[in-house]
Design an enzyme around this catalytic site. Structure first.
Site, short mmCIF file in Angstrom:
data_model
loop_
_atom_site.label_atom_id
_atom_site.label_comp_id
_atom_site.label_asym_id
_atom_site.label_seq_id
_atom_site.Cartn_x
_atom_site.Cartn_y
_atom_site.Cartn_z
CE LYS A 44 94.12 -3.63 25.69
NZ LYS A 44 94.80 -4.94 25.62
NE ARG A 144 98.53 -10.25 21.65
CZ ARG A 144 97.53 -9.74 22.38
NH1 ARG A 144 96.32 -9.64 21.85
NH2 ARG A 144 97.71 -9.34 23.61
CE1 TYR A 268 70.67 3.54 1.87
CE2 TYR A 268 71.32 3.54 4.19
CZ TYR A 268 71.18 4.20 2.97
OH TYR A 268 71.56 5.51 2.87
CG MET A 321 77.53 6.80 8.06
SD MET A 321 78.18 7.89 6.78
CE MET A 321 78.53 6.73 5.47
C1 LIG Z 1 94.40 -5.73 26.71
C2 LIG Z 1 95.35 -6.46 27.57
C3 LIG Z 1 95.06 -6.69 28.92
C4 LIG Z 1 93.69 -6.41 29.53
O1 LIG Z 1 92.85 -7.45 29.13
P1 LIG Z 1 91.28 -7.48 29.51
O2 LIG Z 1 90.82 -8.75 28.91
O3 LIG Z 1 90.67 -6.29 28.86
O4 LIG Z 1 91.19 -7.45 30.98
C5 LIG Z 1 96.04 -7.25 29.72
N1 LIG Z 1 97.24 -7.60 29.19
C6 LIG Z 1 97.54 -7.43 27.89
C7 LIG Z 1 98.86 -7.86 27.38
C8 LIG Z 1 96.60 -6.87 27.02
O5 LIG Z 1 96.89 -6.73 25.74
#
Ligand SMILES: *Cc1c(COP(=O)(O)O)cnc(C)c1O
Length: 388
Positions: A44, A144, A268, A321
């Site tokens: 992802k 979630r 800054y 930045m």
């Molecule tokens: C992002 C995610 C993973 C992978 O988790 P990592 O901690 O990056 O290994 C697996 N399952 C779900 C549902 C996730 O959202």
């Protein structure tokens, strides 16, 4: 022009080692295999910021055949990268009404996260007179996504709700797996096992473990694992040495060096006061590039550093930045044009994350678009093609 190099003159290079990435996945695969499980990969957020096309091709070359994204659009993009019928692609964020056809068209599995989504996918399968694949996510503590326990109970009592659906993976997600001592790990594992016993057997398998979960022990592996961050070099555990290879190096060339001899401030907000004769080097890395402002903002428990050769040099002043300043007084090799390792084997993402008050995941997924990206390793041959 190569789509990977929209900034060909950038003095800062992000090197992504696809062999290290492939080795990391194989390490996880072998760990899983030792417990009788197989490994998938989570890609992802553009492959955790590293570029989904080269990442997915390298993982495919390493033997991975099942991939998970968060969004449907990410999965569609991945299908174009890995069109083989033997590659399974799932999106985890749930089935939004109206997306059913897109899943079918691109041969993607949705992850059904509540009874309504199950009902809609089932209706779609009925209309098409085909049992299309879908995953089922049950919530065991994240609160979630996934079926809450009340809906799990309903489904267990009325398993016909899944009739006509090809149940591919049955999954849940760990809350605190990076802390092996956390009692919730055991509770989630027990609850997940109990839920699996009450629901239909999935065709591909039951899966609970993310990266950290792969290191909790055999009992957490079930049939398959779903690692993400560890593939990209992130530490799967809070303590102890990181068993994963570093995948990224961020190398910046020094743009300018300023010799400061009197008490003065740098950057800054006049936030950093120089008290001794100091050489200040400036590099083209800033918060617009995902080098988070919190790395240099105000008092932090751990000092962010970079390296000139093997010499550690502290980050001083606020991150701007486009620029960051370093104290290179103790680095005789520091000169205009000299390379500085901002992230790399000496300064891994998790160390930088700690100095920024965040986690390695955020360092990775924030990596900016203005760097010159270079993919290296045997797996890079061909893998970076069409990496748009
Ligand atoms: C992002 C995610 C993973 C992978 O988790 P990592 O901690 O990056 O290994 C697996 N399952 C779900 C549902 C996730 O959202």
């Amino acid at each position: 022009m190569n789509a990977d190099h929209p900034f060909p003159h950038s003095p800062t290079e992000l090197v992504i080692d696809l062999d290290a990435l492939a080795d990391n996945w194989r390490l996880l695969r072998d760990r899983a295999a030792a417990g009788g499980a197989f490994a998938t990969a989570v890609v992802k957020a553009d492959g955790y910021g590293l570029g989904i096309a080269p990442v997915a091709r390298a993982l495919h070359q390493a033997g991975c055949r099942s991939f998970f994204t968060a969004h449907l659009d990410e999965a569609i993009r991945l299908r174009a990268i890995l069109p083989d019928a033997g590659v399974e692609i799932s999106a985890m964020n749930g089935l939004t009404p109206g997306d059913e056809e897109a899943y079918r068209e691109h041969r993607l599995a949705p992850t059904l996260n509540d009874l309504g989504q199950i009902e809609r996918w089932r209706a779609f399968c009925r209309t098409e007179e085909t049992a299309h694949a879908a995953n089922l996510h049950v919530d065991t503590g994240m609160c979630r996504l996934g079926l809450p326990w009340q809906e799990v109970d309903r489904l267990a009592e009325e398993p016909e709700r899944l009739d006509g659906v090809a149940l591919s993976y049955l999954m849940s997600h760990l809350v605190n797996a990076d802390d092996p001592a956390a009692p919730i790990n055991r509770r989630q594992r027990q609850d997940f096992a109990a839920i699996c016993a009450r629901l239909p057997t999935p065709m591909r398998g039951r899966m609970l473990a993310n990266s950290s979960g792969c290191f909790l022990g055999r009992d957490w592996l079930f049939d398959c694992v779903r690692p993400g961050v560890a593939i990209y070099g992130g530490a799967p555990n809070e303590d102890g040495p990181n068993p994963m290879k570093p995948v990224i190096s961020l190398r910046a060339k020094i743009l300018q060096i300023r010799d400061v001899d009197a008490p003065q401030t740098v950057g800054y907000g006049a936030a950093h006061r120089v008290e001794r004769p100091t050489r200040v080097a400036t590099v083209a890395v800033g918060y617009a590039d995902g080098y988070l402002r919190s790395i240099g903002a105000g008092p932090v428990p751990t000092q962010a550093v970079a390296h000139v050769g093997r010499q550690e040099v502290p980050v001083i002043g606020r991150v701007s930045m486009d620029l960051t300043t370093l104290d290179v007084t103790d680095a005789p090799d520091a000169a205009v044009g000299a390379p500085v390792e901002m992230i790399g084997p000496l300064n891994p993402i998790d160390r930088l994350a700690e100095a920024a008050g965040t986690i390695g995941y955020e360092i990775l997924t924030s990596l900016g678009a203005r760097y010159r990206r270079r993919y290296v390793g045997r797996a890079a041959e061909g893998a970076a093609e069409g990496a748009a």
